[in-house]
Design a protein around this motif. Structure first.
Motif, PDB file in Angstrom:
ATOM      1  N   LEU A 172       0.823  -1.203   0.000  1.00 47.20           N
ATOM      2  CA  LEU A 172       0.000   0.000   0.000  1.00 47.20           C
ATOM      3  C   LEU A 172       0.861   1.258   0.000  1.00 47.20           C
ATOM      4  CD1 LEU A 172      -2.990   0.890   0.136  1.00 47.20           C
ATOM      5  CD2 LEU A 172      -2.772   0.928   2.629  1.00 47.20           C
ATOM      6  N   PHE A 173       2.027   1.180   0.672  1.00 49.66           N
ATOM      7  CA  PHE A 173       2.938   2.318   0.751  1.00 49.66           C
ATOM      8  C   PHE A 173       4.337   1.877   0.310  1.00 49.66           C
ATOM      9  CE2 PHE A 173      -0.250   2.831   4.164  1.00 49.66           C
ATOM     10  CZ  PHE A 173      -0.884   3.970   3.702  1.00 49.66           C
ATOM     11  N   PRO A 174       4.555   1.721  -0.992  1.00 51.24           N
ATOM     12  CA  PRO A 174       5.869   1.249  -1.468  1.00 51.24           C
ATOM     13  C   PRO A 174       6.974   2.255  -1.166  1.00 51.24           C
ATOM     14  CG  PRO A 174       4.475   1.961  -3.304  1.00 51.24           C
ATOM     15  CD  PRO A 174       3.603   1.946  -2.100  1.00 51.24           C
ATOM     16  N   LYS A 175       8.158   1.725  -0.887  1.00 51.47           N
ATOM     17  CA  LYS A 175       9.360   2.520  -0.596  1.00 51.47           C
ATOM     18  C   LYS A 175       9.232   3.332   0.688  1.00 51.47           C
ATOM     19  CE  LYS A 175      10.565   3.034  -5.497  1.00 51.47           C
ATOM     20  NZ  LYS A 175      10.876   3.976  -6.589  1.00 51.47           N
ATOM     21  N   ALA A 176       8.283   2.972   1.541  1.00 49.00           N
ATOM     22  CA  ALA A 176       8.112   3.681   2.810  1.00 49.00           C
ATOM     23  C   ALA A 176       8.516   2.771   3.961  1.00 49.00           C
ATOM     24  CB  ALA A 176       6.672   4.144   2.980  1.00 49.00           C
ATOM     25  N   SER A 177       8.719   3.376   5.126  1.00 49.27           N
ATOM     26  CA  SER A 177       8.990   2.643   6.362  1.00 49.27           C
ATOM     27  C   SER A 177       8.024   3.152   7.416  1.00 49.27           C
ATOM     28  CB  SER A 177      10.435   2.858   6.828  1.00 49.27           C
ATOM     29  OG  SER A 177      11.353   2.399   5.850  1.00 49.27           O
ATOM     30  N   LEU A 205       4.100  -3.691  15.100  1.00 47.74           N
ATOM     31  CA  LEU A 205       4.693  -4.164  13.856  1.00 47.74           C
ATOM     32  C   LEU A 205       5.437  -3.013  13.207  1.00 47.74           C
ATOM     33  CD1 LEU A 205       3.070  -3.051  11.083  1.00 47.74           C
ATOM     34  CD2 LEU A 205       1.343  -4.621  11.908  1.00 47.74           C
ATOM     35  N   SER A 206       6.337  -3.339  12.305  1.00 45.29           N
ATOM     36  CA  SER A 206       7.057  -2.341  11.522  1.00 45.29           C
ATOM     37  C   SER A 206       7.273  -2.883  10.119  1.00 45.29           C
ATOM     38  CB  SER A 206       8.399  -1.991  12.173  1.00 45.29           C
ATOM     39  OG  SER A 206       9.231  -3.135  12.251  1.00 45.29           O
ATOM     40  N   PHE A 207       7.516  -2.010   9.170  1.00 45.60           N
ATOM     41  CA  PHE A 207       7.789  -2.423   7.802  1.00 45.60           C
ATOM     42  C   PHE A 207       8.731  -1.415   7.167  1.00 45.60           C
ATOM     43  CE2 PHE A 207       4.379   0.588   7.438  1.00 45.60           C
ATOM     44  CZ  PHE A 207       4.569   1.236   6.233  1.00 45.60           C
ATOM     45  N   GLY A 208       9.369  -1.807   6.058  1.00 48.22           N
ATOM     46  CA  GLY A 208      10.293  -0.933   5.347  1.00 48.22           C
ATOM     47  C   GLY A 208      11.737  -1.153   5.744  1.00 48.22           C
ATOM     48  N   GLY A 259      12.343  13.407   3.576  1.00 48.82           N
ATOM     49  CA  GLY A 259      11.154  13.223   2.767  1.00 48.82           C
ATOM     50  C   GLY A 259       9.894  13.705   3.450  1.00 48.82           C
ATOM     51  N   VAL A 260       8.884  12.837   3.497  1.00 50.40           N
ATOM     52  CA  VAL A 260       7.583  13.176   4.055  1.00 50.40           C
ATOM     53  C   VAL A 260       7.184  12.104   5.072  1.00 50.40           C
ATOM     54  CG1 VAL A 260       5.153  13.647   3.545  1.00 50.40           C
ATOM     55  CG2 VAL A 260       6.908  14.271   1.888  1.00 50.40           C
ATOM     56  N   SER A 261       6.587  12.517   6.176  1.00 48.16           N
ATOM     57  CA  SER A 261       6.107  11.574   7.182  1.00 48.16           C
ATOM     58  C   SER A 261       4.610  11.771   7.400  1.00 48.16           C
ATOM     59  CB  SER A 261       6.851  11.745   8.508  1.00 48.16           C
ATOM     60  OG  SER A 261       6.503  12.978   9.124  1.00 48.16           O
ATOM     61  N   PHE A 262       3.943  10.692   7.775  1.00 46.38           N
ATOM     62  CA  PHE A 262       2.521  10.708   8.081  1.00 46.38           C
ATOM     63  C   PHE A 262       2.327  10.032   9.437  1.00 46.38           C
ATOM     64  CE2 PHE A 262       3.087  10.605   3.564  1.00 46.38           C
ATOM     65  CZ  PHE A 262       2.092  11.395   3.019  1.00 46.38           C
ATOM     66  N   CYS A 263       1.631  10.698  10.349  1.00 40.72           N
ATOM     67  CA  CYS A 263       1.299  10.110  11.647  1.00 40.72           C
ATOM     68  C   CYS A 263      -0.204  10.194  11.848  1.00 40.72           C
ATOM     69  CB  CYS A 263       2.020  10.832  12.786  1.00 40.72           C
ATOM     70  SG  CYS A 263       3.789  10.503  12.853  1.00 40.72           S
ATOM     71  N   ALA A 264      -0.828   9.040  12.149  1.00 42.10           N
ATOM     72  CA  ALA A 264      -2.282   8.991  12.293  1.00 42.10           C
ATOM     73  C   ALA A 264      -2.649   8.351  13.619  1.00 42.10           C
ATOM     74  CB  ALA A 264      -2.902   8.198  11.140  1.00 42.10           C
ATOM     75  N   MET A 309       4.573   6.760   9.597  1.00 45.72           N
ATOM     76  CA  MET A 309       5.185   6.285   8.363  1.00 45.72           C
ATOM     77  C   MET A 309       6.015   7.407   7.743  1.00 45.72           C
ATOM     78  SD  MET A 309       3.139   4.855   5.061  1.00 45.72           S
ATOM     79  CE  MET A 309       2.326   6.440   4.930  1.00 45.72           C
ATOM     80  N   GLN A 310       7.102   7.031   7.069  1.00 52.40           N
ATOM     81  CA  GLN A 310       8.002   7.995   6.433  1.00 52.40           C
ATOM     82  C   GLN A 310       8.473   7.442   5.104  1.00 52.40           C
ATOM     83  OE1 GLN A 310      11.486   7.288   6.091  1.00 52.40           O
ATOM     84  NE2 GLN A 310      11.935   9.205   5.032  1.00 52.40           N
ATOM     85  N   THR A 311       8.605   8.328   4.098  1.00 53.52           N
ATOM     86  CA  THR A 311       9.159   7.932   2.805  1.00 53.52           C
ATOM     87  C   THR A 311      10.065   9.035   2.287  1.00 53.52           C
ATOM     88  OG1 THR A 311       8.627   7.225   0.547  1.00 53.52           O
ATOM     89  CG2 THR A 311       7.171   8.875   1.533  1.00 53.52           C
ATOM     90  N   ASP A 312      11.189   8.646   1.690  1.00 53.34           N
ATOM     91  CA  ASP A 312      12.100   9.636   1.119  1.00 53.34           C
ATOM     92  C   ASP A 312      11.497  10.300  -0.109  1.00 53.34           C
ATOM     93  OD1 ASP A 312      13.779   8.851   3.092  1.00 53.34           O
ATOM     94  OD2 ASP A 312      15.245   7.858   1.818  1.00 53.34           O
TER      95      ASP A 312
END
Length: 458
Positions: free
Chosen positions: A160-165, A182-185, A230-235, A249-252
């Motif tokens: 759903l969020f490629p290249k993100a962590s 859990l974590s991903f990226g 890059g950009v981060s999203f916190c929900a 979540m954060q992505t470059d």
């Protein structure tokens, strides 16, 4: 049915569940709550059925209208002669004309194959991987256990969020700290344990987006200090006005043809769906606790006490082990009721409910039997152990001083003790012996422990 319609229906149902849970048992009994929930679910189910039926009928009407248009146009292109009668048979022996070529379709119309290809292209261009999303949504809608929802979520997030962590945080028993679930990226963006105040979404109660390319960026989410690029999203993970965790979540760099608004929408859908699931799970646990717990004292209720006593007595008979039972009554109830009122009595009972578990073993079962009476089931306890435990409870409560307004509440206890097989051979006899002994203690002057041995002497 659209996702929006379902979410509205789900919120309405959960609101009814919350209303039933909040209503005090003094005004609405437990049976009445379940009747209300059944009726509420039936009404909402009928509404949902009506909406879906109207949607299907509308779709069928549109389909039939389009089919008639296609037939009329096809007749025009073939000289206005139809070669099929009402039953689909040919009216003459001449071979049917070849199907109209693609360019003969009405202006603006496309084939079903092309329409399906366009729908698939639109879905994938929106950045939503359909199969992983279906697996996650199915687990959520079926209200599967937490681990069975986390597994498909773990699979969904990288697609759903490629290249993100990212990291999903949840509270672990207390509201003090958030722990990584859990974590991903590929990047480590935050610590395994954070404080809610470190995330701006906690105070904002909404999704917070931070653009680290902006030189004027200040504040924000201080827990994202490992890879601030890059950009981060916190929900916030919320539901029914309760806060359960945070998804960060954060992505470059964003993928091609996707914008910050696109990712904001996907984060919002994900956080909303997961938040409603956690809220529903939380309500489920509360209802389970409510069904076996007394609402005032927090101890086990009488129904659970009777089930537990029967179970423990059966186990004791099978393994040839003893089982003790203590019944107790606070002596000062009538005096407090007449001088301070019912609220003061309830304060006393609440304090006893909080203190009693601390004076017994972990395997013992403390219960509110009825009214002002309490009982404790002691599996494996013989007469000596049960009597010692009763005396400890009596001595501890006699020293208890409870602040109530400008006065102090205190009480002594009248207690009855019975043990199987010394005084009884079944659950009903064991319970009767303990109650009769407690009544004897009240009549004998209160503030004492009476064994069921006295019953055989009367």
């Amino acid at each position: 049915m659209t996702l929006f319609n379902y979410i509205v229906w789900l919120i309405a149902f959960l609101a009814g569940v919350a209303a039933a849970f909040i209503a005090p048992e003094s005004s609405v009994p437990l049976a009445g709550k379940f009747v209300f929930l059944g009726a509420w679910g039936a009404v909402l189910g009928f509404v949902l059925y009506t909406i879906c039926k109207k949607k299907i009928e509308s779709t069928e009407n549109d389909f039939n209208e389009n089919l008639m248009v296609l037939k009329e146009n096809n007749m025009e292109f073939n000289g206005g002669i139809s070669h099929d009668d009402d039953y689909g048979h040919q009216e003459d022996e001449e071979p049917a004309p070849a199907p109209a070529p693609m360019q003969d379709l009405p202006k603006g119309a496309i084939s079903a194959k092309e329409a399906l290809e366009q729908l698939e292209t639109a879905a994938f261009s929106a950045g939503i991987p359909l199969d992983p999303w279906k697996n996650f949504a199915r687990a959520v809608l079926k209200n599967r256990p937490f681990k069975e929802v986390i597994a498909p979520l773990q699979e969904l997030l990288p697609q759903l969020f490629p290249k993100a962590s990212g990291v999903l945080y949840m509270y672990a028993g207390t509201q003090a700290d958030l722990h990584k679930v859990l974590s991903f990226g590929d990047q480590v963006i935050s610590d395994d344990v954070i404080h809610p105040g470190e995330c701006a979404s906690f105070d904002a109660g909404d999704i917070v987006i931070s653009d680290y390319s902006n030189p004027n960026l200040t504040g924000g989410c201080t827990h994202l200090h490992h890879h601030p690029k890059g950009v981060s999203f916190c929900a916030p993970i919320e539901g029914l006005e309760e806060h359960f965790g945070i998804f960060t979540m954060q992505t470059d760099v964003l993928p091609d043809q996707e914008t910050v608004e696109d990712w904001h929408a996907k984060v919002s859908i994900l956080a909303t769906a997961f938040g409603l699931y956690v809220a529903n799970q939380n309500l489920k646990v509360r209802f389970e606790q409510h069904s076996i717990r007394d609402t005032l004292t927090g101890l086990f209720n009488r129904r659970y006490m009777e089930e537990s006593l029967q179970r423990e007595v059966s186990a004791a008979a099978r393994h040839k082990t003893p089982i003790g039972l203590i019944m107790l009554y606070p002596d000062a109830v009538n005096e407090i009721q007449s001088t301070r009122g019912r609220h003061a009595v309830e304060q006393l009972l609440w304090e006893l409910g909080q203190r009693l578990p601390g004076y017994i073993r972990n395997e013992d079962i403390p219960c509110r039997f009825e009214g002002e009476m309490f009982c404790v089931i002691l599996p494996g306890a013989d007469l000596k152990i049960t009597r010692q435990r009763a005396e400890k409870i009596r001595n501890e409560i006699a020293q208890l001083q409870i602040a109530y307004g400008d006065t102090i509440l205190s009480t002594t206890l009248s207690m009855g003790v019975s043990v199987m097989p010394t005084h009884a051979n079944d659950a009903a006899s064991l319970l009767y012996a303990a109650q009769a002994s407690m009544q004897y203690a009240l009549q004998a002057g209160t503030n004492r422990v009476i064994l069921a041995d006295v019953l055989s002497q009367k």
